[in-house]
Enzyme design. Structure first.
Site, PDB file in Angstrom:
ATOM      1  N   ASP A   1       0.985 -20.643  49.213  1.00  0.00           N
ATOM      2  CA  ASP A   1       2.221 -21.181  48.853  1.00  0.00           C
ATOM      3  C   ASP A   1       1.718 -22.924  48.554  1.00  0.00           C
ATOM      4  O   ASP A   1       1.038 -23.355  47.370  1.00  0.00           O
ATOM      5  CB  ASP A   1       3.665 -21.953  50.126  1.00  0.00           C
TER       6      ASP A   1
ATOM      7  N   GLU B   1       3.787 -15.840  55.102  1.00  0.00           N
ATOM      8  CA  GLU B   1       3.516 -17.250  53.318  1.00  0.00           C
ATOM      9  C   GLU B   1       2.485 -17.923  54.572  1.00  0.00           C
ATOM     10  O   GLU B   1       3.205 -18.071  55.754  1.00  0.00           O
ATOM     11  CB  GLU B   1       4.879 -17.604  53.017  1.00  0.00           C
TER      12      GLU B   1
ATOM     13  N   LYS C   1      13.359 -16.638  47.245  1.00  0.00           N
ATOM     14  CA  LYS C   1      13.107 -16.836  48.831  1.00  0.00           C
ATOM     15  C   LYS C   1      14.318 -18.156  48.495  1.00  0.00           C
ATOM     16  O   LYS C   1      13.891 -19.128  47.288  1.00  0.00           O
ATOM     17  CB  LYS C   1      11.978 -17.772  49.159  1.00  0.00           C
TER      18      LYS C   1
ATOM     19  N   GLU D   1      17.366 -25.360  55.773  1.00  0.00           N
ATOM     20  CA  GLU D   1      17.519 -24.389  54.740  1.00  0.00           C
ATOM     21  C   GLU D   1      18.628 -23.449  55.897  1.00  0.00           C
ATOM     22  O   GLU D   1      19.038 -22.103  54.947  1.00  0.00           O
ATOM     23  CB  GLU D   1      16.173 -23.257  55.024  1.00  0.00           C
TER      24      GLU D   1
ATOM     25  N   HIS E   1      13.159 -22.149  46.148  1.00  0.00           N
ATOM     26  CA  HIS E   1      14.278 -23.330  47.166  1.00  0.00           C
ATOM     27  C   HIS E   1      13.112 -24.015  47.367  1.00  0.00           C
ATOM     28  O   HIS E   1      11.647 -23.879  47.440  1.00  0.00           O
ATOM     29  CB  HIS E   1      15.395 -22.853  47.611  1.00  0.00           C
ATOM     30  N   ARG E   2      12.948 -25.181  47.168  1.00  0.00           N
ATOM     31  CA  ARG E   2      13.046 -26.009  48.485  1.00  0.00           C
ATOM     32  C   ARG E   2      13.808 -26.399  49.580  1.00  0.00           C
ATOM     33  O   ARG E   2      14.631 -26.425  49.503  1.00  0.00           O
ATOM     34  CB  ARG E   2      12.417 -27.304  47.945  1.00  0.00           C
ATOM     35  N   SER E   3      12.895 -27.458  50.465  1.00  0.00           N
ATOM     36  CA  SER E   3      13.712 -27.772  51.492  1.00  0.00           C
ATOM     37  C   SER E   3      15.041 -28.374  51.279  1.00  0.00           C
ATOM     38  O   SER E   3      16.024 -28.391  51.713  1.00  0.00           O
ATOM     39  CB  SER E   3      13.466 -27.955  52.325  1.00  0.00           C
TER      40      SER E   3
ATOM     41  N   HIS F   1      11.416 -27.910  59.360  1.00  0.00           N
ATOM     42  CA  HIS F   1      12.333 -28.377  58.942  1.00  0.00           C
ATOM     43  C   HIS F   1      14.237 -28.370  59.609  1.00  0.00           C
ATOM     44  O   HIS F   1      14.369 -28.245  59.649  1.00  0.00           O
ATOM     45  CB  HIS F   1      12.796 -26.655  57.906  1.00  0.00           C
TER      46      HIS F   1
ATOM     47  N   GLN G   1       7.370 -22.433  60.715  1.00  0.00           N
ATOM     48  CA  GLN G   1       8.802 -22.930  59.705  1.00  0.00           C
ATOM     49  C   GLN G   1      10.011 -22.087  59.547  1.00  0.00           C
ATOM     50  O   GLN G   1      10.888 -22.485  59.357  1.00  0.00           O
ATOM     51  CB  GLN G   1       7.896 -23.597  58.289  1.00  0.00           C
ATOM     52  N   GLU G   2       9.999 -20.479  59.293  1.00  0.00           N
ATOM     53  CA  GLU G   2      10.842 -19.339  58.280  1.00  0.00           C
ATOM     54  C   GLU G   2      10.784 -18.304  59.289  1.00  0.00           C
ATOM     55  O   GLU G   2       9.688 -17.658  59.247  1.00  0.00           O
ATOM     56  CB  GLU G   2      10.581 -20.385  57.190  1.00  0.00           C
TER      57      GLU G   2
ATOM     58  N   SER H   1       7.479 -29.769  53.326  1.00  0.00           N
ATOM     59  CA  SER H   1       6.259 -29.535  53.730  1.00  0.00           C
ATOM     60  C   SER H   1       5.428 -29.222  52.788  1.00  0.00           C
ATOM     61  O   SER H   1       5.027 -27.826  52.500  1.00  0.00           O
ATOM     62  CB  SER H   1       6.096 -27.978  54.471  1.00  0.00           C
TER      63      SER H   1
ATOM     64  N   LYS I   1       7.128 -22.336  42.973  1.00  0.00           N
ATOM     65  CA  LYS I   1       8.671 -23.543  42.770  1.00  0.00           C
ATOM     66  C   LYS I   1       7.853 -23.946  41.580  1.00  0.00           C
ATOM     67  O   LYS I   1       7.014 -24.705  41.131  1.00  0.00           O
ATOM     68  CB  LYS I   1       7.543 -24.457  44.299  1.00  0.00           C
TER      69      LYS I   1
ATOM     70  N   ASP J   1       7.438 -17.460  56.764  1.00  0.00           N
ATOM     71  CA  ASP J   1       6.745 -18.410  56.514  1.00  0.00           C
ATOM     72  C   ASP J   1       5.802 -20.010  57.289  1.00  0.00           C
ATOM     73  O   ASP J   1       6.820 -19.934  58.258  1.00  0.00           O
ATOM     74  CB  ASP J   1       7.246 -19.900  55.797  1.00  0.00           C
TER      75      ASP J   1
HETATM   76  P1  PGA Z   1       9.595 -26.739  51.194  1.00  0.00           P
HETATM   77  O1  PGA Z   1       9.386 -25.531  52.131  1.00  0.00           O
HETATM   78  O2  PGA Z   1      10.630 -26.951  50.446  1.00  0.00           O
HETATM   79  O3  PGA Z   1       9.847 -28.452  52.929  1.00  0.00           O
HETATM   80  O4  PGA Z   1       8.113 -27.323  50.519  1.00  0.00           O
HETATM   81  C1  PGA Z   1       9.418 -25.235  51.474  1.00  0.00           C
HETATM   82  C2  PGA Z   1       7.929 -23.321  51.565  1.00  0.00           C
HETATM   83  O5  PGA Z   1       7.023 -24.409  52.663  1.00  0.00           O
HETATM   84  O6  PGA Z   1       7.968 -22.320  51.874  1.00  0.00           O
HETATM   85 ZN    ZN Z   2       6.126 -22.257  51.854  1.00  0.00          ZN
END
Ligand code: PGA
Ligand code: ZN
Length: 437
Positions: free
Chosen positions: A321, A294, A397, A213, A374-376, A163, A171-172, A50, A346, A250
């Site tokens: 983000d 987020e 995170k 994740e 991190h990243r996914s 994800h 997403q999270e 994402s 990131k 998130d």
């Molecule tokens: P991504 O997701 O690494 O797929 O961008 C992580 C996030 O959105 O925080």
């Molecule tokens: Zn995010």
């Protein structure tokens, strides 16, 4: 007699990039930097799904004959043929000078020429090599050797959005075990809740397979059911939600944004305006001990973000983000416009260690909280664990407590906590102080 050239032990002797696989089985880049004294640093670059449109460029080959176009041989060649000859001889201790050189070699704002993945791999590997040469831990090299803070982990125990192949739009779904005396205790609580959640999902006949994740990725009746299941798991584990453990989301709302509306496309395709999304969050914050949201709105919805911050910015942490993409200019713009009160960090969104540190310092100076992420698509690299401690970000995170690419970071933090003994302390509930009555 020939004059002997005296080379500094910390000067770069060799830079070698290569293509490896990330946790999703897609190619990414790993670079090894060797110093003249023999010290070695190795770093791997993660990759998002994402991703924000304003992120620095992740250079991919686009050759459909290899890895569906996702190969990174061009980025590897940029490391080995373009960057290496230019940085050999530079002092790995002078990170800023090295990163300035990398930025200059590329010459574009989004690192389009060499690729942020190529550049970042060198930037990180050089820092690792420097810490090895100095024979000190990476967190001490990156930090100021002051009292150091172990971060509160935001543990993503239920995955949705891009994800996971389920019907969750958010997403999270994360838990933040901030009410703990140490990082070790915090991660234990998170793992116990995770296992209780697994039991509960099984009991209800839901899938216990995990997403990108490492959080569970079941199909549920609605996104809100995820929150109910997590609440029940916290109670089952013997903890108090809203005291020992807080909830966080998130939403990754840029992924939902279509023609100025937010579309829950993974379930009923219901549509909401920015204001209606904020109404939804207000309701959720009243009903559940949610301490942090987020990307509640999309990366280019600045008016929506301003309204969101006005309505919820005093009650909960609002992390930017995709809207900030670890970019100091976007962050400063956001601060001026009263947007968010926290930033996700990131490394690969911006592409060098120095720029990342500058963005963190700017946020900290302006009273924005910082969350290293991190990243996914990840690797076994644990650089971000050290970085979170070095910069005293207070929060990290890095996914769930399953899948080794996620757990590797938590395990590294356990090690750091032990090493630091009295020099370190766990961030704990202090990070959420503005939002706890
Ligand atoms: P991504 O997701 O690494 O797929 O961008 C992580 C996030 O959105 O925080
Ligand atoms: Zn995010």
């Amino acid at each position: 007699m020939k004059a002997k050239v005296r080379r500094k032990k910390t000067s770069i002797a060799q830079v070698q990039g290569r293509e490896i696989l990330d946790s999703r089985g897609h190619p990414t880049i790993r670079t090894k930097v060797t110093l003249h004294g023999g010290a070695v640093g190795i770093a791997s670059v993660p990759s998002g799904a994402s991703t924000g449109t304003h992120e620095a460029l992740e250079l991919r080959d686009g050759d459909p004959g290899r890895y569906f176009g996702k190969g990174v041989l061009k980025a590897v060649a940029n490391v080995n043929e373009v960057i290496a000859p230019e940085v050999v001889g530079m002092d790995a201790l002078k990170q800023r000078k090295l990163d300035d050189r990398l930025i200059e070699l590329d010459g574009t704002p989004a690192k389009n020429k060499l690729g942020a993945n190529a550049i970042l791999s060198v930037s990180m590997a050089a820092a690792s090599a420097a810490s090895a040469a100095l024979n000190i831990p990476l967190y001490d090299h990156l930090g100021k050797k002051e009292a150091l803070i172990l971060p509160v982990p935001l543990v993503n125990i239920l995955n949705g959005g891009t994800h996971a192949d389920n019907n969750l739009n958010i997403q999270e779904f994360l838990i933040a075990p901030a009410g703990s005396p140490s990082f070790e205790e915090a991660i234990r609580k998170a793992a116990e809740v995770f296992h209780n959640l697994k039991k509960l999902l099984k009991k209800k006949g839901y899938s216990t397979a995990v997403g990108d994740e490492g959080g569970f990725a079941p199909n549920l009746r609605a996104d809100e059911e995820a929150l109910d299941l997590i609440m029940e798991s916290i109670v089952q584990a013997g903890y108090r939600a809203g005291d020992d453990i807080f909830l966080a989301l998130d939403v990754a709302a840029s992924e939902l944004f279509e023609e100025r509306m937010y579309v829950f496309k993974k379930s009923d395709r219901s549509r909401r305006s920015s204001d209606e999304m904020i109404d939804l969050y207000e309701r959720l914050v009243r009903a559940y001990p949610i301490i942090s949201i987020e990307d509640g709105l999309a990366e280019d919805d600045w008016t929506g973000w301003a309204a969101l911050t006005a309505r919820l910015g005093k009650k909960i942490q609002l992390i930017g983000d995709d809207i900030f993409v670890t970019n100091i200019h976007r962050l400063k713009d956001g601060i001026r416009k009263g947007i968010a009160n926290s930033i996700l960090i990131k490394l690969n969104q911006i592409g060098t260690l120095t720029e990342t540190i500058e963005t963190v310092s700017c946020a900290q100076g302006q009273g924005y909280s910082t969350v290293i992420s991190h990243r996914s698509g990840e690797t076994e690299d644990t650089f971000i664990a050290d970085l979170s401690v070095a910069l005293n970000t207070g929060q990290i995170k890095t996914g769930s407590v399953s899948r080794s690419e996620r757990v590797a970071k938590y395990n590294r933090l356990l090690e750091i906590e032990e090493e630091l003994k009295d020099r370190g302390s766990f961030a704990g509930k202090k990070v959420f102080a503005p939002y706890i009555a």
